[in-house]
Structures are given as C-alpha cells and as structure tokens.
Write an enzyme that holds these catalytic residues in place. Structure first.
Site, PDB file in Angstrom:
ATOM      1  N   SER A  27      33.165 -77.538  32.523  1.00  0.00           N
ATOM      2  CA  SER A  27      32.547 -76.509  33.359  1.00  0.00           C
ATOM      3  C   SER A  27      32.273 -77.082  34.736  1.00  0.00           C
ATOM      4  CB  SER A  27      31.226 -76.080  32.722  1.00  0.00           C
ATOM      5  OG  SER A  27      30.448 -75.348  33.650  1.00  0.00           O
ATOM      6  N   TYR A  64      23.236 -77.360  28.123  1.00  0.00           N
ATOM      7  CA  TYR A  64      24.646 -77.038  28.307  1.00  0.00           C
ATOM      8  C   TYR A  64      25.305 -78.021  29.271  1.00  0.00           C
ATOM      9  CZ  TYR A  64      28.707 -74.139  29.730  1.00  0.00           C
ATOM     10  OH  TYR A  64      29.956 -73.673  30.011  1.00  0.00           O
TER      11      TYR A  64
END
Ligand code: ZN
Length: 656
Positions: free
Chosen positions: A533, A546
């Site tokens: 990401s 995350y």
C-alpha cells in the site's frame, strides 16, 4: 448389441446429417475430439434452378460432437467423380481441385477424406477411429482379426495415408458391408442415415464383445482424479516448461495401464491417427524413482534422431518433448499450453493405451506402421493445417498463478485480468460467496477456488496443493488478501493489532514458505507479487495496525527477492493508493473514520484521495491489475526487489 435404433430426426437431409454426426460424436467409444468424418449426398437446386447432387462433408477441424450445418462443406458431386479415373493425384493437386468444386465459396475446407466419401456410391458415409476397431486394426494380422471379430463381409483395406490413393482403394470395396482401414479406423455407409450410423454402432459393439471375450478387461476409460506426488509433478512440469510454460493434467485411472509389465510396449509405436497428430509417435514412460531429467532427455534424443532420419533436410522440427507420459504408480500425465489441450491429449492417450492393451491381450502381439509412415502422418501438411486453425497462444498461456483475496476489489480484477491473458488462476478468499462470483468469471478449466482463512496453515497448504494437482505446478503468487485495521496506538486493542499482522503480513509469509519448494523444484523461475500500500511509505495517523503490517510486507518481498534470486524467483511489490470500487476493504465504518481523519465529508472521500495525488486521478482495480500482469509476465524478467506505485503520484509515498 442394440437391436433397434430410433430414427435420426431433422427437417432436411442436411439437418439429419448434423443429427447423425452429433450422435456419433457424443459417444466416446466411437469418436474422440472430432476424429472422424461424415457425409451425405443430397439433391440440391443450383443457382440456375437445376437439381444437382451435392456431397455435404464435414469441414476439416470441426468436432462431430458440436457440429452445425455451417461446418459442412458442399461440393458438386459430378465434378468429383471423374477423378476416380486418374492414376495419381498429389495432396496439393487434390486440395486445389476440391477448392474449385465448392458450392459455397466461403465453406470450411472439406475433409481430407472427401474423395473417400465421394467415390462410395451410398448416399450416407461415416468414418470413425473407434478404439475397439483400432484394437483389431493393429492386430498382428488385421485381416484375420477383422474376419474373426466382425465377419467375412467386412473388408480390410491395407494401410495407406488418407487422400486420393486411399479413396480409390476403399471404392473397390463398395460391395462389402463396410471397410476397416488397417491401423486407422472404420468406414460404414448406407442409403439411409440410420443404416450407416447403425452399422457403425453394430460393428464397434461387435469388436468390443470380441475383445472382452478374449481377455481385454480395461476397455472402460474414465478420467478419474486423485493426488499425484506434488514434487514429482513440479519437477516434471519444470523439465517440460524450459522453453515455454506448460500445464499438466493427471489421470490416475491409467494406473492400471502404467503398472503393466509391458508398459514400454504400450507406450511405444501403437498409436491411432489422432494420437500421431496430437501426441506424436509415442507416449513416454517416466518412472518416478529415476531421474526425470534423464528420462525426458532420452525421449528428446530419440525424437531428434527420428526427425533426423525421416525429415527432408531443413524441415522444422516440432517440439521433441513428450506430450503424454505413463508413470507407474501415478497413471497418465499430459502436458499442454492450457488445461483444455492437456485434457484432450490425456483422454486421447487413455483410449489409445486401452486399445493397445486390448490388442496385446486379445492377440498376444500387434502390428504397426514404420517410423517413416508415422513421420509422414505426423508432419503431413494437410493434418497440420487443422492445428493452425487454433488461435496463437496468449501471453500467459501455460502459466499458473495463485491470487489471494480474490472475492472482490483488486484481487478479483487481478484474477480476471490474468485469466484474460491466458493464465490458469487459483483464487482464494475468506468470502466463499464472492469467490464463487469471481470463479464464474474465469474460463472453464482455467480457474479453481479455495475458500478459507489464510491465517490457517491448513488452508494455505490446501490452496497450493489444489493448484499443483490441477495444473502440475505454480509460476506466480499475487499476495493480495488483507483487512483494514484502524485505531490509534493508544486505543487499538492488542488482539486487533495481532490480527492485522496475522492477516496482512504473517499469512503471506506462510504462503511464501509453502510455495517456495514447488518453485525451486520446477527450476524455471517464478514471480511473487506482494500487494502492499501507499501506506507502507506514507502511513496515516490512526491507521497503525494496517500500515505497520504493509510496511513489513515490503520488507518480506525484499527478503524473498534476496533469497530467491539464485533460483530465478523474483519478488516485487505493488503499492496502490485507495481503491474504492468493488472493494470490501473500504467498509462504511472505515470510510467514515478516514473522512473524519482528513476533515472531509464521507461522500467526498474518494474525490479527496484522487485530488491529493500528483496526477489528480482516481486509482482503479484494473490499474493495479495492469501492474501485476507486468510483474507476473516475463516482460519484467530483470526486475526483482522493486516497488511499483499505482497511486496517482503521492510524493510522500515515493519508494526509497
Ligand atoms: Zn480417419
């Protein structure tokens, strides 16, 4: 033996020809994958209003099982019959001549056996390569075998390659009930559709009865399923995929044949026309306990010598690799550029092997063509033409890819995109319903799905096993499964923190570890693509569980690149930024939370992410799929340890 067959339905003679052909094609004891052809002589009205006889014959390359009226070529019969008086006619002359006899100029190329059908006076002619007939036709004395099994009124034509010469020979036997072609198949005819079809059914049943009465008990051919040793398959697949990746198909039901003491004889030159064309001169025997490399190498060497001995200098060689293998203890294995092609070869070979075993059991020996005759068939331009009708292989043909988190969003887009490029895709996700929807989008035979929690090692194990069992190995993994876990460090629950690391990081480590030995065993290189990401480099406050896991994933990929290099295993990362469409990650809760964090309204969030990038445009699933396809394919063969951003340009997230 069937005593009465129902009438063959249809409005017109052509309709009935189609129906008859499909009846033959639907029965694997009669016809396999379009091997065989049918015709009818039909009185039609020509463009001037005159009634003329037309031979309607199956076009080359169509399949009797699914044939339609448009797959039959029409030829003016009165143009064909004078050819019988010729002494000789080469294949090229024959093709040129036939092309001028066509009723419709855009018809498919008529069968190679057109003249055989034309010269027989009966209205309807059928030709098949049925297993039981081939078992008789390859007996040490085919004439005696046919007489004994089928009766005196069935003629046997000596082996001649199909074409003008064979057509003339068969025409001489028009007074018989039917003709068996030595080392080839059966020709029946009749003045009704039912008569010709019924005769094929009757004679094949008679041949089966005869073989069964003479000790052949393996005439039941049914492709079964069951696991084969994983590392053996991976090693074999790797050996066969050095020049071009191929997938394997395994048939455990051939274990009985593979386990016979005379397996080498069965694998030897005991083929049928379909076998010679699609598989080559012989099946290879590969023994699991010996060195696969040497065994395949020996087959290659034998093929090269065969080519050198038979070919005109300069004739390009087809692949010398075995296409079908008998493996004692495992069964039959076939290789192909895709699962469909491998299955076709596997099933054809299953029938050939059974028919050969039946010949050996019933007659104590067999007779076969010389290598020169086999070569003449395998390299016959008229038959090779059929193979050119298939489309060229796609970029990822023969490639096997595992995609996790494929029930929605990026994973689904990636799986569908890879399949569109020709890959075989094993998809996994916790969400079984969404996974089934993705699977439905993948082409038949090139998709399998495993649902379950990838933090469970058993599920990871099952996923890799399923891919290897289905296609013989794995070439790439797209590590995409993930969850969004939020909360500031102070607020976040410890269990939730651990869960995020489990799903977003450790499960990918487990899968990397599990698949590694398969990739190493294949020895043909592989590609690991980790979907991280933009957060890995540019994390957001309140998004720690995350972001930390995604940063770890980048490091995991770099370690995999370092350790995989010497095995040709590449590992790369794709860093997308917020992708909303179809994503399960972006729950309403997460949207609300991130919108609050950025101080914008929820319905402005997508726009907000797009606008903050340098390019000012939203990132989509297909954008990520494009990057993944590049990293999976050999186009990126010199790229490893790389992070590819797909985020519209976020300076804070530039890789470093
Ligand atoms: Zn034939």
């Amino acid at each position: 033996m069937p005593t009465s067959l129902p009438p063959i339905p249809g409005e017109t003679e052509l309709d009935r020809l189609v129906a008859r052909s499909r009846l033959l094609g639907a029965d694997p004891t009669l016809v396999l994958f379009g091997g065989g052809n049918t015709s009818s002589k039909i009185l039609e009205t020509d463009h001037r209003g005159n009634e003329r006889w037309v031979l309607r014959i199956k076009g080359t390359g169509s399949d009797l099982r699914t044939i339609e009226a448009k797959h039959f070529a029409g030829l003016w019969l009165e143009d064909l019959l004078p050819l019988r008086d010729r002494e000789a006619l080469s294949d090229e002359e024959m093709l040129a001549y036939l092309s001028r006899c066509l009723v419709e100029a855009d018809a498919p190329r008529p069968s190679i056996e057109t003249l055989l059908h034309a010269f027989l006076p009966a209205l309807h002619v059928d030709h098949v390569h049925a297993d039981a007939i081939c078992a008789l036709a390859n007996a040490p004395d085919p004439v005696a075998a046919v007489r004994e099994a089928l009766g005196d009124d069935i003629a046997v034509a000596p082996y001649v390659r199909p074409g003008f010469g064979l057509a003339k020979i068969v025409a001489e036997f028009a007074g018989s009930r039917a003709v068996v072609l030595a080392h080839h198949g059966l020709v029946t005819w009749g003045d009704t559709h039912e008569e010709s079809y019924g005769l094929t059914v009757e004679l094949v049943a008679k041949a089966q009865d005869y073989l069964e009465a003479h000790g052949s008990d393996i005439f039941e051919v049914a492709l079964g399923s069951g696991p084969a040793p994983e590392h053996f398959l991976a090693q074999l697949r790797g050996r066969l995929s050095r020049e071009r990746r191929q997938v394997l198909a395994v048939d455990p039901s051939q274990r009985a044949v593979a386990g016979r003491p005379d397996v080498d004889t069965i694998a030897g030159a005991r083929s049928t026309p379909d076998h010679m064309l699609r598989i080559g001169p012989r099946t290879a025997v590969v023994r699991t306990e010996h060195d696969i490399d040497d065994q395949v190498g020996a087959y290659e060497d034998a093929y090269r010598s065969y080519h050198a001995a038979e070919a005109e200098p300069g004739t390009p060689m087809q692949s010398p690799l075995p296409k079908v293998m008998l493996v004692p203890g495992v069964g039959g294995i076939a290789a192909g550029p895709d699962a469909g092609a491998a299955r076709v070869r596997l099933e054809l070979a299953a029938h050939t092997h059974a028919a050969t075993a039946a010949t050996l059991d019933s007659f104590g020996g067999s007779s076969w063509l010389t290598p020169a005759e086999v070569w003449e068939f395998e390299y016959w331009p008229l038959e090779l033409y059929k193979l050119t009708l298939a489309p060229p292989p796609a970029e990822l043909a023969g490639t096997v890819v595992i995609v996790t988190g494929a029930a929605s969003g990026i994973g689904r887009d990636v799986a569908i995109d890879l399949a569109r490029r020709g890959a075989h895709v094993a998809i996994a996700d916790l969400n079984a319903e969404g996974l089934a929807e993705t699977l439905a989008e993948l082409p038949a035979g090139r998709g399998i799905a495993v649902d379950g929690d990838l933090t469970d090692r058993v599920v990871v194990d099952g996923l890799v096993s399923a891919a290897v069992e289905a296609w013989g190995g794995v070439d790439a993994v797209v590590f995409n499964a993930g969850i969004a876990a939020t909360g500031t460090l102070v607020e976040v629950d410890e269990a939730e923190w651990r869960h995020s690391l489990e799903v977003n990081l450790t499960s990918h480590f487990t899968l990397t570890k599990r698949v590694w030995s398969i990739l190493e065993n294949q020895g043909i290189g592989a590609s690991l693509v980790y979907i991280s990401s933009k957060n890995a480099f540019a994390p957001g406050a309140g998004f720690g569980p995350y972001s930390v896991a995604k940063a770890g994933l980048v490091q995991l990929a770099k370690i995999a690149a370092l350790e995989g290099g010497k095995h040709g295993i590449r590992a790369n990362v794709v860093n997308p930024d917020a992708i909303f469409s179809g994503s399960k990650l972006w729950s309403d809760e997460l949207r609300k939370e991130r919108a609050d964090a950025h101080g914008v309204a929820v319905d402005e969030l997508e726009q907000f992410y797009a606008k903050r990038s340098l390019l000012g445009r939203a990132v989509t699933g297909p954008d990520v799929a494009e990057a993944v396809a590049f990293l999976v394919s050999d186009r990126s063969r010199t790229t490893t340890g790389c992070v590819l951003t797909v985020d519209g340009g976020v300076p804070a997230a530039f890789p470093r």
